[in-house]
Every structure is written in C-alpha cells, then in structure tokens.
Design a protein around this motif. Structure first.
Motif, PDB file in Angstrom:
ATOM      1  N   LEU A  49       0.817  -1.320   0.040  1.00  0.00           N
ATOM      2  CA  LEU A  49       0.123   0.096   0.086  1.00  0.00           C
ATOM      3  C   LEU A  49       0.880   1.141   0.095  1.00  0.00           C
ATOM      4  O   LEU A  49       1.813   1.273   0.689  1.00  0.00           O
ATOM      5  CB  LEU A  49      -0.821   0.065   1.252  1.00  0.00           C
ATOM      6  N   ALA A  50       0.354   2.367  -0.690  1.00  0.00           N
ATOM      7  CA  ALA A  50       1.181   3.440  -0.708  1.00  0.00           C
ATOM      8  C   ALA A  50       0.669   4.236   0.673  1.00  0.00           C
ATOM      9  O   ALA A  50      -0.400   3.773   1.415  1.00  0.00           O
ATOM     10  CB  ALA A  50       0.513   4.661  -1.517  1.00  0.00           C
ATOM     11  N   LEU A  51       1.635   5.257   1.084  1.00  0.00           N
ATOM     12  CA  LEU A  51       1.427   5.871   2.277  1.00  0.00           C
ATOM     13  C   LEU A  51       0.028   6.553   2.589  1.00  0.00           C
ATOM     14  O   LEU A  51      -0.706   6.925   3.667  1.00  0.00           O
ATOM     15  CB  LEU A  51       2.390   6.754   2.655  1.00  0.00           C
ATOM     16  N   THR A  52      -0.485   6.728   1.670  1.00  0.00           N
ATOM     17  CA  THR A  52      -2.156   7.512   1.547  1.00  0.00           C
ATOM     18  C   THR A  52      -3.129   6.430   1.484  1.00  0.00           C
ATOM     19  O   THR A  52      -4.281   6.993   1.659  1.00  0.00           O
ATOM     20  CB  THR A  52      -2.062   8.614   0.346  1.00  0.00           C
ATOM     21  N   ASP A  53      -2.660   5.064   1.241  1.00  0.00           N
ATOM     22  CA  ASP A  53      -3.942   4.153   1.171  1.00  0.00           C
ATOM     23  C   ASP A  53      -4.378   3.666   2.559  1.00  0.00           C
ATOM     24  O   ASP A  53      -3.766   3.976   3.442  1.00  0.00           O
ATOM     25  CB  ASP A  53      -3.361   3.008   0.408  1.00  0.00           C
ATOM     26  N   THR A  54      -5.413   3.170   2.649  1.00  0.00           N
ATOM     27  CA  THR A  54      -6.125   2.661   3.781  1.00  0.00           C
ATOM     28  C   THR A  54      -6.146   0.983   3.651  1.00  0.00           C
ATOM     29  O   THR A  54      -6.778   0.650   2.593  1.00  0.00           O
ATOM     30  CB  THR A  54      -7.392   3.185   4.176  1.00  0.00           C
ATOM     31  N   TYR A  55      -5.768   0.220   4.617  1.00  0.00           N
ATOM     32  CA  TYR A  55      -5.952  -1.089   4.769  1.00  0.00           C
ATOM     33  C   TYR A  55      -7.329  -1.182   5.583  1.00  0.00           C
ATOM     34  O   TYR A  55      -7.766  -0.970   6.491  1.00  0.00           O
ATOM     35  CB  TYR A  55      -4.871  -1.903   5.789  1.00  0.00           C
ATOM     36  N   ASP A  56      -8.464  -2.059   4.630  1.00  0.00           N
ATOM     37  CA  ASP A  56      -9.611  -2.480   5.203  1.00  0.00           C
ATOM     38  C   ASP A  56      -9.950  -3.793   4.678  1.00  0.00           C
ATOM     39  O   ASP A  56     -10.283  -4.023   3.729  1.00  0.00           O
ATOM     40  CB  ASP A  56     -10.622  -1.197   4.698  1.00  0.00           C
ATOM     41  N   ASN A  57      -9.711  -4.926   5.729  1.00  0.00           N
ATOM     42  CA  ASN A  57      -9.868  -6.391   5.411  1.00  0.00           C
ATOM     43  C   ASN A  57     -10.208  -6.984   6.497  1.00  0.00           C
ATOM     44  O   ASN A  57      -9.954  -6.684   7.481  1.00  0.00           O
ATOM     45  CB  ASN A  57      -8.658  -6.744   4.808  1.00  0.00           C
ATOM     46  N   VAL A  58     -10.732  -8.124   6.265  1.00  0.00           N
ATOM     47  CA  VAL A  58     -11.429  -8.995   7.246  1.00  0.00           C
ATOM     48  C   VAL A  58     -10.398 -10.199   6.922  1.00  0.00           C
ATOM     49  O   VAL A  58     -10.523 -10.904   5.897  1.00  0.00           O
ATOM     50  CB  VAL A  58     -12.882  -9.410   7.264  1.00  0.00           C
ATOM     51  N   ARG A  59      -9.988 -10.830   8.184  1.00  0.00           N
ATOM     52  CA  ARG A  59      -9.224 -12.144   8.180  1.00  0.00           C
ATOM     53  C   ARG A  59      -9.455 -12.735   9.301  1.00  0.00           C
ATOM     54  O   ARG A  59      -9.269 -12.234  10.477  1.00  0.00           O
ATOM     55  CB  ARG A  59      -7.797 -11.633   7.926  1.00  0.00           C
ATOM     56  N   ASN A  60      -9.793 -14.014   9.100  1.00  0.00           N
ATOM     57  CA  ASN A  60     -10.071 -14.858  10.364  1.00  0.00           C
ATOM     58  C   ASN A  60     -11.049 -14.030  11.238  1.00  0.00           C
ATOM     59  O   ASN A  60     -11.227 -14.406  12.389  1.00  0.00           O
ATOM     60  CB  ASN A  60      -8.825 -15.281  11.066  1.00  0.00           C
ATOM     61  N   GLY A  61     -11.904 -13.277  10.783  1.00  0.00           N
ATOM     62  CA  GLY A  61     -13.147 -13.039  11.620  1.00  0.00           C
ATOM     63  C   GLY A  61     -12.804 -11.567  12.262  1.00  0.00           C
ATOM     64  O   GLY A  61     -13.429 -10.814  12.832  1.00  0.00           O
ATOM     65  N   ALA A  62     -11.377 -11.132  11.968  1.00  0.00           N
ATOM     66  CA  ALA A  62     -10.971  -9.783  12.564  1.00  0.00           C
ATOM     67  C   ALA A  62     -10.988  -8.804  11.469  1.00  0.00           C
ATOM     68  O   ALA A  62     -10.279  -8.827  10.593  1.00  0.00           O
ATOM     69  CB  ALA A  62      -9.681  -9.940  13.087  1.00  0.00           C
TER      70      ALA A  62
END
Length: 164
Positions: A49-62
């Motif tokens: 991800l670039a420094l301006t991006d946002t991580y938004d993900n579900v993994r193993n229910g989290a």
C-alpha cells in the motif's frame, strides 16, 4: 437449433456457477473494496500500500482498518470481531518496505481476546528505516504451536514477537 441453444445455455450457466464457487475467498476471510488486490489475503502479499492508502480487510473474523498518519509517523485504526464467538489472542502487524524491500516489522501488538462485535483502537509508531509502502494484517489465535487453521501456527515471531 433450439436443442443446441439449450445445451449452450446449460454449459454457460454451469461455468458461471463453477467460476463463482472457485472464485470465492475462504470462509474465514472476506474483504471490502480497497487498494489491496482481490485474493491478496496472504500476509506477505506482494501487494503493498502507498502511504496514503487505507487497509480495510477481514481476516479470520478480525476486521482491520489501518492508515498511516504522516504527522505523527504512526499507523492508526481499529480491529473488530465480526464473528459471533470470542476471537482469541487478536494482534496486529504492519510490514514496512522501501523500494519493495522489507525494512521493518511493526508489532505484533499485545494479544487480546475480542468479544463478539468488540472493536479496539490500534496504534503502531513507525520507527526505524524510511519506508514508502506497507502492508498490514490481523492475526488470530496462538502465535506459537498448536494454532488453528488460518493462523500462524508455527509463529512468525517466536515467543511474542517484537512489540512496538
């Protein structure tokens, strides 16, 4: 002619069903639209991800949402339990890169059990070498020995890892 059209329609329908089934993510992982490519669930994914991006993900229910704040040189966000059961030993990691080479790992954060629907704030300071891209991921379950499917059973960090 109508017979062939019926056969072609049945074949097309079958292919659509097969593609839909095999194209799904694992039951324990879903993702929401974000800069991470579809199917990039592996924590060591080539997608950075670039420094301006946002991580938004579900993994193993989290469900992890993280972004970089240049003013404080830190990553801030939340992790939330999206399941109906307690998620044991939830923690978060961020991997930093410079020119696509790994330069640092932030975390994991201290492990914490999350009740169904519980959401907690996360903040990790970006100390160390300069970086231009990053990845993040939540981990669920024991970090060493006997972990459940979808966790890092053998422990990427040994006993507890580096806490920042």
């Amino acid at each position: 002619m109508n017979h062939y059209l019926g056969i072609l329609t049945a074949i097309a329908f079958t292919l659509i069903l097969i593609t839909g089934i095999t194209g799904c993510t694992r039951d324990d992982e879903t993702s929401t639209p974000n800069p991470i490519a579809a199917g990039a669930s592996d924590e060591e994914s080539a997608v950075q991800l670039a420094l301006t991006d946002t991580y938004d993900n579900v993994r193993n229910g989290a469900h992890l949402i993280m972004s970089y704040d240049a003013a404080t040189n830190s990553f801030t966000g939340t992790v939330k339990n999206t399941t109906g059961a307690i998620l044991p030993e939830v923690r978060v990691e961020i991997h930093l890169f410079n020119n696509r080479a790994s330069v640092a790992e932030l975390g994991p954060t201290p492990s914490r059990d999350l009740a169904p629907g519980e959401e907690i704030p996360i903040e990790l300071m970006a100390i160390g070498s300069p970086f231009d891209t990053w990845t993040a991921h939540p981990e669920v379950g024991p970090s060493s020995g006997g972990g459940s499917e979808g966790t890092e059973a053998s422990g990427e960090h040994g006993q507890g890892g580096a806490h920042n």
